[in-house]
Design an enzyme around this catalytic site. Structure first.
Site, PDB file in Angstrom:
ATOM      1  N   CYS A 304      32.807  39.329  37.314  1.00 11.55           N
ATOM      2  CA  CYS A 304      31.442  39.144  36.838  1.00 11.55           C
ATOM      3  C   CYS A 304      30.613  38.362  37.861  1.00 11.55           C
ATOM      4  O   CYS A 304      30.324  38.874  38.929  1.00 11.55           O
ATOM      5  CB  CYS A 304      31.459  38.481  35.461  1.00 11.55           C
ATOM      6  SG  CYS A 304      29.915  38.687  34.550  1.00 11.55           S
ATOM      7  N   HIS A 404      34.834  42.259  32.583  1.00  7.29           N
ATOM      8  CA  HIS A 404      35.705  41.228  32.028  1.00  7.29           C
ATOM      9  C   HIS A 404      37.082  41.797  31.678  1.00  7.29           C
ATOM     10  O   HIS A 404      37.289  42.282  30.568  1.00  7.29           O
ATOM     11  CB  HIS A 404      35.073  40.627  30.775  1.00  7.29           C
ATOM     12  CG  HIS A 404      33.889  39.766  31.049  1.00  7.29           C
ATOM     13  ND1 HIS A 404      33.938  38.390  31.004  1.00  7.29           N
ATOM     14  CD2 HIS A 404      32.614  40.088  31.393  1.00  7.29           C
ATOM     15  CE1 HIS A 404      32.750  37.891  31.305  1.00  7.29           C
ATOM     16  NE2 HIS A 404      31.929  38.903  31.543  1.00  7.29           N
ATOM     17  N   GLU A 406      39.696  40.172  30.971  1.00  2.93           N
ATOM     18  CA  GLU A 406      40.414  39.358  29.990  1.00  2.93           C
ATOM     19  C   GLU A 406      40.260  39.898  28.577  1.00  2.93           C
ATOM     20  O   GLU A 406      41.013  39.523  27.675  1.00  2.93           O
ATOM     21  CB  GLU A 406      39.951  37.899  30.051  1.00  2.93           C
ATOM     22  CG  GLU A 406      38.668  37.579  29.329  1.00  2.93           C
ATOM     23  CD  GLU A 406      37.420  38.050  30.059  1.00  2.93           C
ATOM     24  OE1 GLU A 406      36.339  38.059  29.444  1.00  2.93           O
ATOM     25  OE2 GLU A 406      37.513  38.407  31.256  1.00  2.93           O
TER      26      GLU A 406
END
Length: 444
Positions: A304, A404, A406
């Site tokens: 990001c 992202h 995660e």
């Protein structure tokens, strides 16, 4: 519940914006206004805390994961519009936050849940917003508002409710504030372009996340220094699940601070730059820090905001997108694997690098020390609009993605990127890019 409609931009004094019983009285307790800097107004119902708040108004297309969105530091100084019509039915719990607080500047909903319907909930969404002082508005036609922002681009906005809708003209005497007055206040609020916000969201002190799961209690397989530019809790957790010890350090960390935390025994090490808010062009300290990492050949992975900073460290520009990417359903092509991933996004800026070429890092031409970062490719591309979604250096051990991996919230399609980082730290060699991928790109 019914939703309000947007009114056209204000160009002249307008009637009283909220219902009341006349001068000297407060506005209706549940009245609220959403005011955009172009004068567009949406009338709705106060939700969460009462008062006034300002920020860049953006929209998120995520159907789920609102708690992770609210606690994502990347949304600092942004008013978030939820395009999903019904929000709040799973309430708020104490297990899913991605940071220690709600970061959004304001929250805009269409139809909030009337009751919580999850066994995991500890309280309602509105209770949490009110407790943390987050001003929101509901009963807004959020899809019409989203179309407006898609056409004109994101802009500054304000939400007004409670005492913020009136002003005192004499002791004990109040009148409702006019719409032009509210628009002027929005137009006087800070813009996102040029904003340096990472120092406002970073951790005050460093901390360590030890290997977890099957690696708990064991010596780490690798050591990573993660620079917190607005990091989400799940990111170091994903690395820890792979046997990595993660030292999370503040945004102000120096290259000496980083080197002091990395073992010198030859074990795998790396540096990670997190997501975060603000304009990457203003992050001069972070860009120089990253160049120090690259100059030392330390394996690097950024996501990001970290992707944008890698782009700028290599010498590419960045620019502000019209309305950005925010949600958990963005399709991205990984050119190194040929696979399409559905990914989670939250960004309003992007890297300006050649999409279909192997280019030389522009910063190489500016150097006088003989060092070079070498060749770079755009390794990931957004399939909706062809925006750069990832960079891979071919001559130094560094790569990044704009989204992202995660997955908090979001799909898990991109979890392999953490494995790629572990491989990068182990080999200390640049990411291997298939010959066919390079053959399809022209030399620039």
């Amino acid at each position: 519940m019914t939703s309000s409609s947007l009114t056209s931009p204000v160009s002249s004094p307008a009637p009283s914006p909220v219902p009341s019983s006349g001068p000297g009285t407060a506005p209706a307790p549940h009245a609220a206004l959403l005011v955009l800097e172009d004068g567009t107004v949406a009338r709705g119902r106060a939700y969460g805390a009462r008062g006034a708040t300002f920020g860049e108004i953006v929209f998120s297309t995520g159907m789920t994961g609102y708690q992770e969105t609210l606690t994502d530091p990347s949304y600092h100084r942004q008013i978030v519009v939820m395009t999903a019509p019904h929000v709040g039915n799973t309430g708020i719990n104490d297990e899913d936050p991605e940071s220690g607080k709600i970061w959004v500047a304001g929250y805009v909903l269409r139809d909030p849940a009337r009751r919580v319907s999850s066994w995991r909930a500890d309280r309602s969404l509105e209770e949490e917003l009110a407790a943390q002082g987050v001003v929101g508005i509901s009963d807004v036609d959020t899809r019409k508002l989203t179309r407006h922002l898609r056409e004109l681009g994101v802009m500054r906005a304000g939400i007004f409710s409670g005492d913020a809708l009136v002003r005192e003209v004499a002791p004990g005497t109040f009148v409702e504030r006019s719409l032009p007055e509210l628009v002027a206040e929005v137009q006087a609020s800070p813009q996102m372009a040029g904003a340096n916000l990472s120092p406002e969201v970073t951790t005050d002190e460093g901390y360590v996340v030890e290997p977890s799961g099957e690696f708990a209690g064991q010596a780490p397989l690798a050591t990573v220094v993660a620079v917190d530019l607005g990091i989400k809790a799940m990111t170091p957790a994903r690395l820890a699940q792979r046997g990595v010890r993660v030292h999370v350090v503040p945004q102000s960390a120096t290259i000496a601070d980083i080197e002091a935390l990395l073992p010198t025994d030859g074990s795998p090490t790396g540096v990670f730059f997190s997501n975060g808010p603000g304009d990457p062009s203003s992050a001069t300290h972070e860009i120089e820090l990253l160049r120090g990492v690259l100059d030392r050949g330390i394996p690097f992975f950024g996501i990001c905001f970290g992707n944008q900073l890698l782009g700028r460290a290599l010498g590419y520009g960045t620019y502000k997108l019209g309305y950005g990417h925010r949600g958990i359903n963005q399709p991205v092509m990984d050119r190194t694997t040929g696979k399409v991933e559905v990914t989670a996004h939250n960004h309003g800026f992007a890297v300006d690098a050649p999409l279909d070429a192997v280019s030389r890092a522009p910063h190489d031409a500016e150097r006088t020390d003989g060092r070079a970062y070498g060749r770079v490719i755009v390794s990931h591309v957004g399939l909706n609009d062809q925006v750069v979604e990832g960079l891979t250096a071919l001559d130094v051990p560094a790569f990044s993605v704009q989204y992202h991996p995660e997955a908090a919230a979001g799909p898990h399609d991109s979890a392999y990127l953490f494995d790629r980082f572990v491989e990068l730290m182990t080999s200390r060699e640049p990411v291997t890019v298939p010959a066919a991928t390079l053959a399809a790109l022209k030399e620039n």
